[in-house]
Design an enzyme around this catalytic site. Sequence first.
Site, mmCIF file in Angstrom:
data_model
loop_
_atom_site.group_PDB
_atom_site.id
_atom_site.type_symbol
_atom_site.label_atom_id
_atom_site.label_comp_id
_atom_site.label_asym_id
_atom_site.label_seq_id
_atom_site.Cartn_x
_atom_site.Cartn_y
_atom_site.Cartn_z
ATOM 1 N N CYS A 114 0.806 -1.220 0.000
ATOM 2 C CA CYS A 114 0.000 0.000 0.000
ATOM 3 C C CYS A 114 0.841 1.272 0.000
ATOM 4 O O CYS A 114 0.337 2.360 -0.296
ATOM 5 C CB CYS A 114 -0.951 0.001 1.189
ATOM 6 S SG CYS A 114 -2.176 -1.330 1.156
ATOM 7 N N HIS A 250 -3.133 7.335 2.315
ATOM 8 C CA HIS A 250 -3.563 6.038 1.792
ATOM 9 C C HIS A 250 -4.948 5.748 2.345
ATOM 10 O O HIS A 250 -5.211 5.909 3.537
ATOM 11 C CB HIS A 250 -2.575 4.956 2.218
ATOM 12 C CG HIS A 250 -3.085 3.563 2.021
ATOM 13 N ND1 HIS A 250 -3.611 3.141 0.823
ATOM 14 C CD2 HIS A 250 -3.169 2.507 2.884
ATOM 15 C CE1 HIS A 250 -3.994 1.881 0.946
ATOM 16 N NE2 HIS A 250 -3.742 1.477 2.181
ATOM 17 N N ASN A 280 -10.153 0.282 -0.200
ATOM 18 C CA ASN A 280 -8.698 0.313 -0.140
ATOM 19 C C ASN A 280 -8.157 -0.268 -1.447
ATOM 20 O O ASN A 280 -8.250 -1.474 -1.682
ATOM 21 C CB ASN A 280 -8.219 -0.506 1.061
ATOM 22 C CG ASN A 280 -6.709 -0.526 1.215
ATOM 23 O OD1 ASN A 280 -5.974 -0.170 0.305
ATOM 24 N ND2 ASN A 280 -6.245 -0.974 2.379
#
Length: 323
Positions: A114, A250, A280
């Site tokens: 990520c 993020h 996500n």
Amino acid sequence: MTRTRIAATGSYLPERIMTNAELESLVDTTDAWIRERTGIAQRHIAAPGETCADLARAAGQAALDAAGLAPTDVDLIVLATSTPDQVFPSTACRVQERLDVPAGAIAFDVAAACSGFVYALDVADRFIRTGGARRALVIGAETFSRILDWSDRSTCVLFGDGAGAVVLEAAESPGVYSTHLHADGRQESLLNVPWGVSQGYELLEGSRGKVSMRGNEVFKVAVRTLGAVVDETLAANGMSRADVDWLIPHQANIRIMAATARKLQLPMEQVVSTVEWHGNTSAASIPLALDVAVRDGRIQRGQVLLLEAFGAGFTWGSALIRY
């Protein structure tokens, strides 16, 4: 000194939308449970046969179009992903071919989960600052739905597919003020996909080959390390929290994003959040959110942006940018 600026942004989302209501038929969950704990209402899912390179190509083309540039203007592609099309060639090379970026350009993938986009941005910035490239296409792209265990409600409700991109180019003034990258491989067991080519070609029974996460423990480490990297970034540039116009985190879940905002003493109105609609998207989440806020007019030229991410590895990092 040569510096690096963001010339333009772009993004792409697969057509199919999976709502929380659809997930209720797959696992023991509810729309209210997912929204309360994550802030997510829906996510996009890549179509059968739609690959990471397809998403990345579309996002890259959108960024080039926004910059008014042709593929021949690009001499570097850095692509962040945890879900590449194949072992090799790199997905970046496949994007190079599909965009018709000239032979001889540099193209490679970055794997930092990520945090991948921030890592890729750092690498491209260093290429440009040192004269190794003049214009870079930096992409975060994921088909994360392909590595989800759809019977595991702790993970399958979180993730989605998508791609975001920026065009970086040389400039005389910032631009990218600084980037800050970190990792701690000792905590691999908290978040991983426990399978790889060198471990054997056959997937074992169960969840091997799918995302495994101990969410509560990941949350605690993420909040702590993101707070520290925010302080590090501002101190390195002699700036204060008041100098930051937008936090672009993020998009892991709304609770982590809110915790980072509190650390910065920023109201949520200054946090770019797309987690409700995208979920996500791992390495794609920051460039996706950036592109959304640029195109809807929230982010204006001259404003200061703080990008920060945390991912498996563990990896984490930040970038301070004057847009």
